[in-house]
Design a protein around this motif. Structure first.
Motif, PDB file in Angstrom:
ATOM      1  N   ALA A 164       0.850  -1.201   0.000  1.00  0.00           N
ATOM      2  CA  ALA A 164       0.000   0.000   0.000  1.00  0.00           C
ATOM      3  C   ALA A 164       0.885   1.251   0.000  1.00  0.00           C
ATOM      4  N   CYS A 165       1.949   1.229   0.803  1.00  0.00           N
ATOM      5  CA  CYS A 165       2.858   2.398   0.840  1.00  0.00           C
ATOM      6  C   CYS A 165       3.529   2.611  -0.516  1.00  0.00           C
ATOM      7  N   ARG A 166       3.914   1.497  -1.144  1.00  0.00           N
ATOM      8  CA  ARG A 166       4.566   1.630  -2.462  1.00  0.00           C
ATOM      9  C   ARG A 166       3.601   2.292  -3.454  1.00  0.00           C
ATOM     10  N   LEU A 167       2.354   1.807  -3.459  1.00  0.00           N
ATOM     11  CA  LEU A 167       1.394   2.345  -4.429  1.00  0.00           C
ATOM     12  C   LEU A 167       1.071   3.812  -4.138  1.00  0.00           C
ATOM     13  N   LEU A 168       0.948   4.151  -2.856  1.00  0.00           N
ATOM     14  CA  LEU A 168       0.699   5.554  -2.503  1.00  0.00           C
ATOM     15  C   LEU A 168       1.882   6.433  -2.920  1.00  0.00           C
ATOM     16  N   THR A 169       3.086   5.893  -2.777  1.00  0.00           N
ATOM     17  CA  THR A 169       4.275   6.669  -3.158  1.00  0.00           C
ATOM     18  C   THR A 169       4.317   6.902  -4.664  1.00  0.00           C
ATOM     19  N   MET A 170       4.057   5.831  -5.422  1.00  0.00           N
ATOM     20  CA  MET A 170       4.062   5.967  -6.896  1.00  0.00           C
ATOM     21  C   MET A 170       3.003   6.988  -7.328  1.00  0.00           C
ATOM     22  N   ASP A 171       1.856   6.907  -6.687  1.00  0.00           N
ATOM     23  CA  ASP A 171       0.762   7.822  -7.026  1.00  0.00           C
ATOM     24  C   ASP A 171       1.191   9.273  -6.782  1.00  0.00           C
ATOM     25  N   ALA A 172       1.734   9.540  -5.574  1.00  0.00           N
ATOM     26  CA  ALA A 172       2.127  10.917  -5.248  1.00  0.00           C
ATOM     27  C   ALA A 172       3.281  11.373  -6.136  1.00  0.00           C
ATOM     28  N   ALA A 173       4.259  10.482  -6.355  1.00  0.00           N
ATOM     29  CA  ALA A 173       5.438  10.856  -7.168  1.00  0.00           C
ATOM     30  C   ALA A 173       5.008  11.173  -8.600  1.00  0.00           C
ATOM     31  N   GLY A 174       4.113  10.346  -9.147  1.00  0.00           N
ATOM     32  CA  GLY A 174       3.637  10.573 -10.522  1.00  0.00           C
ATOM     33  C   GLY A 174       2.908  11.914 -10.618  1.00  0.00           C
ATOM     34  N   LYS A 175       2.110  12.225  -9.599  1.00  0.00           N
ATOM     35  CA  LYS A 175       1.365  13.498  -9.630  1.00  0.00           C
ATOM     36  C   LYS A 175       2.318  14.682  -9.513  1.00  0.00           C
ATOM     37  N   ILE A 176       3.353  14.578  -8.685  1.00  0.00           N
ATOM     38  CA  ILE A 176       4.318  15.685  -8.569  1.00  0.00           C
ATOM     39  C   ILE A 176       5.052  15.847  -9.905  1.00  0.00           C
ATOM     40  N   ASP A 177       5.452  14.735 -10.506  1.00  0.00           N
ATOM     41  CA  ASP A 177       6.111  14.826 -11.821  1.00  0.00           C
ATOM     42  C   ASP A 177       5.197  15.501 -12.847  1.00  0.00           C
ATOM     43  N   GLY A 178       3.885  15.321 -12.657  1.00  0.00           N
ATOM     44  CA  GLY A 178       2.918  15.925 -13.585  1.00  0.00           C
ATOM     45  C   GLY A 178       2.613  17.387 -13.268  1.00  0.00           C
ATOM     46  N   GLY A 179       3.293  17.955 -12.256  1.00  0.00           N
ATOM     47  CA  GLY A 179       3.142  19.385 -11.976  1.00  0.00           C
ATOM     48  C   GLY A 179       2.245  19.707 -10.793  1.00  0.00           C
ATOM     49  N   SER A 180       1.655  18.662 -10.155  1.00  0.00           N
ATOM     50  CA  SER A 180       0.782  18.921  -9.005  1.00  0.00           C
ATOM     51  C   SER A 180       1.621  19.014  -7.728  1.00  0.00           C
ATOM     52  N   GLU A 181       1.113  19.766  -6.740  1.00  0.00           N
ATOM     53  CA  GLU A 181       1.774  19.776  -5.428  1.00  0.00           C
ATOM     54  C   GLU A 181       1.421  18.521  -4.638  1.00  0.00           C
ATOM     55  N   VAL A 198      -2.561  16.542  -0.571  1.00  0.00           N
ATOM     56  CA  VAL A 198      -3.276  15.498   0.169  1.00  0.00           C
ATOM     57  C   VAL A 198      -2.522  14.181   0.055  1.00  0.00           C
ATOM     58  N   GLU A 199      -2.082  13.867  -1.166  1.00  0.00           N
ATOM     59  CA  GLU A 199      -1.400  12.597  -1.387  1.00  0.00           C
ATOM     60  C   GLU A 199      -0.132  12.491  -0.541  1.00  0.00           C
ATOM     61  N   VAL A 200       0.648  13.584  -0.497  1.00  0.00           N
ATOM     62  CA  VAL A 200       1.909  13.543   0.263  1.00  0.00           C
ATOM     63  C   VAL A 200       1.617  13.437   1.760  1.00  0.00           C
ATOM     64  N   SER A 201       0.625  14.177   2.242  1.00  0.00           N
ATOM     65  CA  SER A 201       0.322  14.136   3.673  1.00  0.00           C
ATOM     66  C   SER A 201      -0.200  12.773   4.107  1.00  0.00           C
ATOM     67  N   LEU A 202      -1.090  12.185   3.309  1.00  0.00           N
ATOM     68  CA  LEU A 202      -1.622  10.896   3.768  1.00  0.00           C
ATOM     69  C   LEU A 202      -0.566   9.799   3.659  1.00  0.00           C
ATOM     70  N   LEU A 203       0.297   9.948   2.674  1.00  0.00           N
ATOM     71  CA  LEU A 203       1.415   9.010   2.554  1.00  0.00           C
ATOM     72  C   LEU A 203       2.365   9.158   3.740  1.00  0.00           C
ATOM     73  N   LYS A 204       2.642  10.408   4.132  1.00  0.00           N
ATOM     74  CA  LYS A 204       3.614  10.654   5.206  1.00  0.00           C
ATOM     75  C   LYS A 204       3.169   9.995   6.510  1.00  0.00           C
ATOM     76  N   PHE A 205       1.905  10.218   6.924  1.00  0.00           N
ATOM     77  CA  PHE A 205       1.525   9.647   8.228  1.00  0.00           C
ATOM     78  C   PHE A 205       1.299   8.144   8.134  1.00  0.00           C
ATOM     79  N   TYR A 206       0.785   7.681   6.995  1.00  0.00           N
ATOM     80  CA  TYR A 206       0.526   6.242   6.876  1.00  0.00           C
ATOM     81  C   TYR A 206       1.845   5.462   6.828  1.00  0.00           C
ATOM     82  N   ALA A 207       2.763   5.942   6.001  1.00  0.00           N
ATOM     83  CA  ALA A 207       4.027   5.202   5.831  1.00  0.00           C
ATOM     84  C   ALA A 207       4.888   5.259   7.095  1.00  0.00           C
ATOM     85  N   ALA A 208       4.837   6.369   7.840  1.00  0.00           N
ATOM     86  CA  ALA A 208       5.624   6.449   9.078  1.00  0.00           C
ATOM     87  C   ALA A 208       5.154   5.379  10.061  1.00  0.00           C
ATOM     88  N   ARG A 209       3.849   5.190  10.145  1.00  0.00           N
ATOM     89  CA  ARG A 209       3.285   4.178  11.044  1.00  0.00           C
ATOM     90  C   ARG A 209       3.685   2.765  10.579  1.00  0.00           C
TER      91      ARG A 209
END
Ligand SMILES: Cc1cc2nc3c(=O)[nH]c(=O)nc-3n(C[C@H](O)[C@H](O)[C@H](O)COP(=O)(O)OP(=O)(O)OC[C@H]3O[C@@H](n4cnc5c(N)ncnc54)[C@H](O)[C@@H]3O)c2cc1C
Length: 399
Positions: free
Chosen positions: A303-320, A323-334
């Motif tokens: 799940a963390c891998r998929l969330l990371t790919m999702d957020a990374a792909g969106k940042i590469d596409g020009g989005s900040e 939400v994706e980065v924040s939910l990834l940050k707290f979920y993956a830290a846990r």
């Protein structure tokens, strides 16, 4: 089918081979943090440069070998496996995030003076925002002041958890330059050379029993009447909050990418040991509790891998991708903390020794739930944005 394009996987294989040859055999020696380990580290950095594996977090025009966030996410499943390899490949926090904002917002002169030597690995830097007296989660409370005096800033303040300040060449200091402006326009980021009169690295603050040295320190720093030219302003006056988002967004996802490597390493150690170790008539792998840990960890890591790919792909596409980065940050830290903890538990007392990397991994992992924003603040950011979207009548689409 893999989550990554084949050319990214080829690059990752080169990092893996380098890690096997140069990093894993030297982890214990680097971890001693003595003079010999510094020499060894320099030697390994030389090998990484020669192999074309240097600075994969920034693009060639900034002096690196990077190809964007998704590419870097792919590489970090290898690089992140060892706590020290970010140093070996020249992409260590907080320098990586600092390089990113210098690349995006620095003037030509700032790039020449600060970014170029930073990416080349000639110097290190630190990011000086958090203060002991006020809640770091809410930067509108910061007290460090920057006052204009002609063509100079005069900076006064008290920071701590300035990671890597010991021996660093310069800081990016978050200071309040206009206390009367609206809260998110009060701060300015200022480049401060560490040898400027009035900058005092007071002490490395011991963290979970570890004081560290150089890069691995978390320092208390005082700024007393520190004068730097106004030309050292990063971005514009009053832009600190905007830049902090730019600085911390990539910084956060860089952390998570490294954690993917840490999780997978802990997971592998847990599974191997569970198959080997026998108790009560059979291997630990036959006990349902251990099977649950393995199954839960596998699901959560993926799940963390998929969330990371999702957020990374969106940042590469020009989005900040806030939400994706924040939910990834707290979920993956846990998940990081849980998987390492389960792996230690499966190893019994051995898990607490230095015979496996798990004890050091556990010590370093705990901070993940606090640095670059505690779990609770990221949950708040995610929930607020989603709820606001519902309140506006837009609902929420899982894109
Ligand atoms: C290993 C490590 C490295 C770091 N490196 C750096 C660095 O290089 N530079 C730098 O400037 N800082 C650094 N920090 C500091 C870090 O960014 C701060 O610790 C963080 O922002 C939290 O601030 P605080 O510690 O003041 O906690 P506080 O803001 O005082 O918060 C304390 C606790 O209150 C709770 N809380 C806060 N807000 C809410 C809320 N809205 N809802 C519910 N609960 C809440 C959370 O549980 C939180 O942990 C580092 C920290 C660590 C642990």
């Amino acid at each position: 089918m893999s989550l990554f394009p084949p050319e990214y996987l080829d690059a990752r294989a080169r990092y893996r081979a380098f890690m096997v040859e140069h990093v894993y055999p030297n982890e214990a020696a680097i971890g001693r943090e003595d003079d010999d380990s510094q020499t060894l580290l320099e030697e390994l950095r030389g090998h990484a440069r020669e192999a074309g594996l240097w600075a994969p977090h920034v693009p060639p025009e900034a002096g690196g070998t990077g190809l964007g966030f998704l590419y870097y996410a792919c590489l970090n499943e290898e690089i992140g496996r060892s706590a020290y390899s970010q140093l070996v490949f020249g992409c260590q926090a907080p320098d990586a995030g600092n390089a990113e904002i210098l690349h995006l917002f620095g003037t030509e002169d700032q790039k020449e003076r600060f970014l170029r030597p930073l990416v080349a690995g000639d110097v290190r830097s630190f990011f000086s925002m958090t203060e002991p007296e006020v809640a770091g989660s809410d930067p509108t409370l910061l007290r460090t002041r920057a006052v204009r005096d002609g063509e100079e800033w005069v900076v006064d303040g008290h920071k701590w958890f300035s990671s890597g300040a010991d021996g660093a060449a310069f800081a990016i200091v978050f200071a309040i330059s206009d206390p009367d402006a609206e809260p998110h326009r009060r701060g300015t980021m200022i480049l401060v050379p560490a040898d400027t009169a009035g900058v005092e690295v007071v002490r490395p603050v011991p963290v979970m029993g570890h004081t560290g040295r150089g890069w691995s320190t978390h320092c208390e720093v005082r700024y007393t009447g520190v004068r730097v030219p106004v030309a050292n302003t990063l971005g514009g006056e009053g832009d600190a909050f905007r830049l902090a988002q730019k600085r911390l967004g990539p910084g956060r996802i860089h952390h998570v990418m490294r954690w993917l490597g840490q999780m997978q390493r802990a997971f592998e150690l847990m599974c191997r040991y569970a198959n080997e170790r026998e108790a009560f008539g059979g291997p630990l792998a036959g006990k349902q509790t251990v099977q649950n840990w393995v199954a839960d960890s596998a699901a959560e890591i993926q799940a963390c891998r998929l969330l990371t790919m999702d957020a990374a792909g969106k940042i590469d596409g020009g989005s900040e991708a806030r939400v994706e980065v924040s939910l990834l940050k707290f979920y993956a830290a846990r998940v990081l903390c849980d998987v390492i903890d389960r792996a230690i538990q499966v190893h019994g007392a051995r898990g607490l020794t230095d015979e496996t990397p798990l004890a050091v991994m556990s010590m370093m992992a705990r901070g993940a739930r606090i640095y670059d924003g505690p779990d609770e603040v990221h949950r708040m950011v995610v929930a607020r944005r989603i709820l606001r979207s519902f309140a506006d009548g837009d609902g929420w689409t899982f894109s």
